[in-house]
Structure formats: structure tokens, C-alpha cells
Write a protein that holds these residues in place. Sequence first.
Motif, mmCIF file in Angstrom:
data_model
loop_
_atom_site.group_PDB
_atom_site.id
_atom_site.type_symbol
_atom_site.label_atom_id
_atom_site.label_comp_id
_atom_site.label_asym_id
_atom_site.label_seq_id
_atom_site.Cartn_x
_atom_site.Cartn_y
_atom_site.Cartn_z
ATOM 1 N N LEU A 27 -10.856 83.511 -88.274
ATOM 2 C CA LEU A 27 -9.916 84.540 -88.719
ATOM 3 C C LEU A 27 -8.518 83.953 -88.818
ATOM 4 N N VAL A 28 -7.844 84.279 -89.907
ATOM 5 C CA VAL A 28 -6.484 83.787 -90.160
ATOM 6 C C VAL A 28 -5.599 84.988 -90.506
ATOM 7 N N LEU A 29 -4.521 85.161 -89.780
ATOM 8 C CA LEU A 29 -3.578 86.247 -90.082
ATOM 9 C C LEU A 29 -2.622 85.801 -91.184
ATOM 10 N N THR A 30 -2.393 86.662 -92.166
ATOM 11 C CA THR A 30 -1.435 86.373 -93.237
ATOM 12 C C THR A 30 -0.203 87.263 -93.079
ATOM 13 N N LYS A 31 0.861 86.924 -93.823
ATOM 14 C CA LYS A 31 2.089 87.738 -93.884
ATOM 15 C C LYS A 31 2.688 87.988 -92.502
ATOM 16 N N ALA A 32 2.607 86.960 -91.635
ATOM 17 C CA ALA A 32 3.099 87.098 -90.258
ATOM 18 C C ALA A 32 4.608 87.313 -90.196
ATOM 19 N N ASP A 33 5.299 86.950 -91.285
ATOM 20 C CA ASP A 33 6.760 87.139 -91.315
ATOM 21 C C ASP A 33 7.135 88.596 -91.613
ATOM 22 N N LYS A 34 6.157 89.410 -91.987
ATOM 23 C CA LYS A 34 6.446 90.799 -92.395
ATOM 24 C C LYS A 34 6.438 91.775 -91.212
ATOM 25 N N VAL A 35 6.087 91.280 -90.032
ATOM 26 C CA VAL A 35 6.063 92.167 -88.857
ATOM 27 C C VAL A 35 6.950 91.591 -87.750
ATOM 28 N N LYS A 36 7.394 92.455 -86.849
ATOM 29 C CA LYS A 36 8.200 92.005 -85.706
ATOM 30 C C LYS A 36 7.347 91.131 -84.798
ATOM 31 N N ALA A 37 8.024 90.256 -84.047
ATOM 32 C CA ALA A 37 7.320 89.321 -83.161
ATOM 33 C C ALA A 37 6.408 90.049 -82.176
ATOM 34 N N SER A 38 6.866 91.174 -81.641
ATOM 35 C CA SER A 38 6.070 91.919 -80.656
ATOM 36 C C SER A 38 4.803 92.486 -81.304
ATOM 37 N N ALA A 39 4.945 93.011 -82.540
ATOM 38 C CA ALA A 39 3.799 93.570 -83.263
ATOM 39 C C ALA A 39 2.820 92.462 -83.642
ATOM 40 N N LEU A 40 3.363 91.294 -84.011
ATOM 41 C CA LEU A 40 2.513 90.154 -84.368
ATOM 42 C C LEU A 40 1.704 89.698 -83.152
ATOM 43 N N ALA A 41 2.361 89.641 -81.997
ATOM 44 C CA ALA A 41 1.670 89.226 -80.766
ATOM 45 C C ALA A 41 0.515 90.187 -80.456
ATOM 46 N N GLU A 42 0.775 91.459 -80.703
ATOM 47 C CA GLU A 42 -0.234 92.500 -80.441
ATOM 48 C C GLU A 42 -1.450 92.345 -81.373
ATOM 49 N N VAL A 43 -1.159 92.199 -82.684
ATOM 50 C CA VAL A 43 -2.257 92.085 -83.652
ATOM 51 C C VAL A 43 -2.999 90.755 -83.481
ATOM 52 N N HIS A 44 -2.276 89.723 -83.062
ATOM 53 C CA HIS A 44 -2.877 88.411 -82.808
ATOM 54 C C HIS A 44 -3.873 88.516 -81.651
ATOM 55 N N ALA A 45 -3.444 89.169 -80.577
ATOM 56 C CA ALA A 45 -4.307 89.343 -79.401
ATOM 57 C C ALA A 45 -5.536 90.188 -79.753
ATOM 58 N N ALA A 46 -5.321 91.261 -80.535
ATOM 59 C CA ALA A 46 -6.436 92.138 -80.930
ATOM 60 C C ALA A 46 -7.428 91.397 -81.821
ATOM 61 N N THR A 47 -6.904 90.511 -82.687
ATOM 62 C CA THR A 47 -7.768 89.752 -83.606
ATOM 63 C C THR A 47 -8.590 88.717 -82.834
ATOM 64 N N ILE A 48 -7.970 88.094 -81.837
ATOM 65 C CA ILE A 48 -8.702 87.141 -80.981
ATOM 66 C C ILE A 48 -9.817 87.876 -80.233
ATOM 67 N N ALA A 49 -9.484 89.065 -79.716
ATOM 68 C CA ALA A 49 -10.482 89.855 -78.982
ATOM 69 C C ALA A 49 -11.664 90.211 -79.893
ATOM 70 N N GLU A 50 -11.365 90.554 -81.139
ATOM 71 C CA GLU A 50 -12.417 90.877 -82.113
ATOM 72 C C GLU A 50 -13.266 89.636 -82.413
ATOM 73 N N ALA A 51 -12.593 88.496 -82.620
ATOM 74 C CA ALA A 51 -13.302 87.247 -82.943
ATOM 75 C C ALA A 51 -14.322 86.906 -81.857
ATOM 76 N N ARG A 52 -13.955 87.181 -80.620
ATOM 77 C CA ARG A 52 -14.832 86.799 -79.505
ATOM 78 C C ARG A 52 -16.064 87.694 -79.376
ATOM 79 N N LYS A 53 -16.099 88.777 -80.153
ATOM 80 C CA LYS A 53 -17.286 89.646 -80.168
ATOM 81 C C LYS A 53 -18.334 89.142 -81.165
ATOM 82 N N HIS A 54 -17.933 88.194 -82.010
ATOM 83 C CA HIS A 54 -18.806 87.772 -83.114
ATOM 84 C C HIS A 54 -19.346 86.365 -82.879
ATOM 85 N N PRO A 55 -20.665 86.206 -82.924
ATOM 86 C CA PRO A 55 -21.276 84.915 -82.605
ATOM 87 C C PRO A 55 -20.889 83.769 -83.528
#
Length: 214
Positions: A156-184
Motif C-alpha cells: 500500500l502506498v499513500l498518495t497526495k500526502a502534502d494535501k493533509v495536515k501532518a497529524s491527519a497523515l500520521a493517523e491515516v498512515h497508522a490506519a493503513t498499516i493496521a489494514e495491511a497487516r490484516k491481509h496475507p
Amino acid sequence: MTDDIDPTLPERARKLFAGPIAFLKSAPALQHLPAPSAPEIAFAGRSNVGKSSLLNALTGRNGLARTSVTPGRTQELNYFDVGNPLVFRLVDMPGYGFAKAPKDIVKKWRFLVNDYLRGRQVLKRTLVLIDSRHGIKDVDREVLEMLDTAAVSYRLVLTKADKVKASALAEVHAATIAEARKHPAAHPEVIATSSEKGMGIAELRTAVLEAVES
């Protein structure tokens, strides 16, 4: 990135992407695919996720992948040769989940992508792009499940990371990592990128070459 990665990888990746890269062909159906003579890295994502912009940033060329005003235009697999002599190919897959696409086109897309993913022996990794502003949507999860079922390694690769605040990016990054770890079939690490600011581009180039050589 893990500690056992070849330390020469980032510089080799930089040089490779700075070298010859050329559009090879568009394949509207499986019989039009090029001979499986080199490793392939595919790019998948929703129609307006910024896929063309990321491909252009990755290769350092503005017009390599055409950015369309109308999302969902690309209905073919677009192939790009990297290196001369050829080292690997980038495959720009049609965007998914665009509501205005006719149902028969969506069906055709599913068959083309499914068959490509399942049957392509030289496919080393698929990069699934997720818009940082929206995070993972249900339509993305469907594609992740399709990749899991096809046993295709993806990241998974996040795009348009410059379009969100650093705090929001950290949140979506963490959520995306959590999702990735559910998939074999998913790589456990997620790269955040910005095509406009160049953020994460060097890291993504290295990840691509690492996948090619794995």
C-alpha cells in the motif's frame, strides 16, 4: 525498511529511474500483453488517486503517464520499459471504482485485471495507491481481497500526502498499516508519498527495485 536491505539499493534505484524509461505499449486484452521477458511492477488505484502523477514523479518525467481530466479514462494496461538493456517494466493498470464508468466497462476491467494478476508469472509486486485524504475505502478493500485471493504480493502506498495536515497523515498512515497487516499478501510497511513535493519518492523507487530483485 529492514536492516538487511542491500545498502547500494537506494543509489542503484536512483540511477535506474534517472536512466532510459520508455512507453512500450497499451494492452486492451491479455493477448496483447508483451512477452513475459522481464519482471513487472503494477500500479493499481482508484481513478482519481493520482496514479499518473505518481508514475511521472517516480520516473522524473512529466509526460510519461498521461494525466486525464476525466478520471477512469485508462481502460488498458499501459507498459513502460525501465533501463536499457531492459531491467523491468512498470504496468499502469486501469483505475477502479469510478462511478460514471458503464457497467460493461467495469466488468471488462475486472476480467482484464483479475486475469492479469492471477496469470502473470513475472509480476513481482502490485503497488495499491490510497489517497491520503480519504484513506482505505470499501472499493479498495475489494481489490486487496482480490489480490489476497490471487496470492499476488502487494504494497500500500499513500498518495497526495502534502494535501493533509501532518497529524491527519500520521493517523491515516497508522490506519493503513493496521489494514495491511490484516491481509496475507500485503507488505507490512506503507510508504507515504507526494508527487508534487517529492516526498517518499526516493523510498518508493528503492522499494520497487527491492521487489524486482527479490
